[in-house]
Scaffold this motif. Structure first.
Motif, short mmCIF file in Angstrom:
data_model
loop_
_atom_site.label_atom_id
_atom_site.label_comp_id
_atom_site.label_asym_id
_atom_site.label_seq_id
_atom_site.Cartn_x
_atom_site.Cartn_y
_atom_site.Cartn_z
N HIS A 1 0.82 -1.21 0.00
CA HIS A 1 0.00 0.00 0.00
C HIS A 1 0.86 1.26 0.00
O HIS A 1 0.49 2.27 -0.60
CB HIS A 1 -0.94 -0.01 1.21
N TYR B 1 1.84 1.92 -3.54
CA TYR B 1 0.77 2.61 -4.25
C TYR B 1 0.74 4.09 -3.88
O TYR B 1 0.57 4.95 -4.75
CB TYR B 1 -0.58 1.97 -3.91
N ALA C 1 -2.78 4.81 -11.81
CA ALA C 1 -3.34 3.49 -12.09
C ALA C 1 -2.73 2.91 -13.36
O ALA C 1 -2.39 1.72 -13.42
CB ALA C 1 -4.86 3.59 -12.22
N LEU D 1 0.73 1.72 -12.65
CA LEU D 1 0.74 0.50 -11.85
C LEU D 1 0.10 -0.68 -12.57
O LEU D 1 0.13 -1.81 -12.08
CB LEU D 1 0.00 0.74 -10.53
N GLN E 1 -8.45 2.22 -11.88
CA GLN E 1 -8.42 3.33 -10.92
C GLN E 1 -9.24 3.08 -9.66
O GLN E 1 -8.77 3.40 -8.56
CB GLN E 1 -8.91 4.61 -11.60
N LEU F 1 -7.35 1.17 -6.97
CA LEU F 1 -6.25 1.99 -6.45
C LEU F 1 -6.79 3.00 -5.44
O LEU F 1 -6.22 3.18 -4.35
CB LEU F 1 -5.53 2.71 -7.60
N ARG G 1 -7.54 1.32 -2.19
CA ARG G 1 -6.36 0.95 -1.38
C ARG G 1 -5.75 2.17 -0.71
O ARG G 1 -5.23 2.08 0.41
CB ARG G 1 -5.35 0.23 -2.27
N ALA H 1 2.07 -4.31 -13.26
CA ALA H 1 1.88 -4.14 -11.82
C ALA H 1 3.02 -4.77 -11.03
O ALA H 1 3.50 -4.21 -10.04
CB ALA H 1 0.53 -4.73 -11.38
#
Length: 302
Positions: A6, A9, A23, A26, A30, A33, A36, A132
């Protein structure tokens, strides 16, 4: 909650200050994301971003956390690297799930020729999953299909495969030496779940008169053998299956290596991948003559 994941992110969103761009970088949608980041804020008990319709800004707490988050992520990456070194150097690479076993074996052997002390560890992941995994450090490099809209990645030379159509032997079209895309009109199509490649392929099919009656995702050819669908790929020596080139070679699938941070080891992997895909999988340099046709397992690389 996986706090380190996390925090990764959070760092990407903080660097982009745009959830959509983060997003894409990664390789994820979206909404997950955003969820999270909200979960991280709930866990920490503070807001990290001020969100509005026009912009995303770090809060004071977010600015204070950013430096710490980067350090934590970097330390975790360093610990993983130290653990790998203790067991011998390992290079984790993503490969498409439909990559033929013979191609993987040759790629591993080609890499080991120049790097006998390094263990190449292939992980089967589709392109979006590889993007990712590259972002969070799960893999070091990958073999990805294009097009890709992901920031922060480096790519090796693009190679091209010119696929044909896979049909059941009893299909009337199997009587012809070549098949036009329009000849497939009204049939179901079986394709791997690769968003960029899938959209590009379907657009070209529509442009040339083939709109699949139904789209199926997967790499197994049971539907094709049953005459319930057609698929695209390289020639396959499978009883009951026929392969025919597409008239005019309308489809060209692009693949390359990808990485977040290039190292000498990753550069050697990229070079080994190019040699293997050109020599074993019948691919060619982008802009050169069409790839030669090879026999083997059907799919993206055979």
């Amino acid at each position: 909650m996986d706090l380190v994941r996390h925090l990764r992110y959070f760092v990407v969103v903080a660097e982009e200050l745009h959830f959509g761009n983060a997003a894409i970088r990664l390789g994820m949608a979206q909404p997950p994301l955003s969820q999270r980041i909200k979960r991280l804020e709930t866990e920490l008990g503070t807001r990290l971003f001020d969100r509005s319709a026009r912009q995303v800004r770090l809060t004071e707490a977010g600015r204070l956390l950013l430096g710490e988050a980067r350090e934590i992520v970097a330390r975790v990456d360093r610990l993983k690297e130290l653990a790998r070194t203790g067991e011998g150097t390992v290079l984790k690479v993503g490969v498409p799930p439909d990559l033929a076993a013979a191609v993987i074996a040759e790629l591993v052997a080609a890499f080991r020729e120049d790097n006998p002390e390094v263990r190449l560890a292939p992980v089967e992941l589709w392109t979006a999953e590889q993007v990712a995994a590259l972002a969070d450090g799960t893999i070091d490099a990958g073999l990805v299909r294009h097009p890709i809209t992901a920031a922060g990645l480096g790519f090796g030379p693009a190679l091209v495969q010119v696929p044909g159509v896979l049909l059941a032997e009893q299909d009337p079209l199997a009587r012809f030496r070549e098949v036009h895309l329009a000849d497939l009109a009204g049939r179901d199509l079986l394709m791997p779940p690769e968003d960029g490649l899938l959209a590009e392929t379907l657009a070209e099919c529509r442009r040339r008169g083939f709109v699949p009656a139904q789209l199926h995702h997967g790499v197994g050819l049971g539907l094709v053998l049953a005459g319930a669908a057609v698929s695209f790929g390289a020639p396959a020596q499978v009883p009951g299956l026929a392969w025919r080139p597409l008239l005019g070679s309308p489809l060209a699938w692009r693949v390359s290596t990808a990485w977040r941070a290039e190292t000498p080891m990753i550069a050697q992997f990229a070079a080994a991948a190019v040699r293997t895909l050109k020599g074993r999988a019948g691919m060619s340099d982008e802009g050169s003559a069409p790839a030669r046709r090879v026999s083997g397992r059907p799919g993206f690389l055979s």
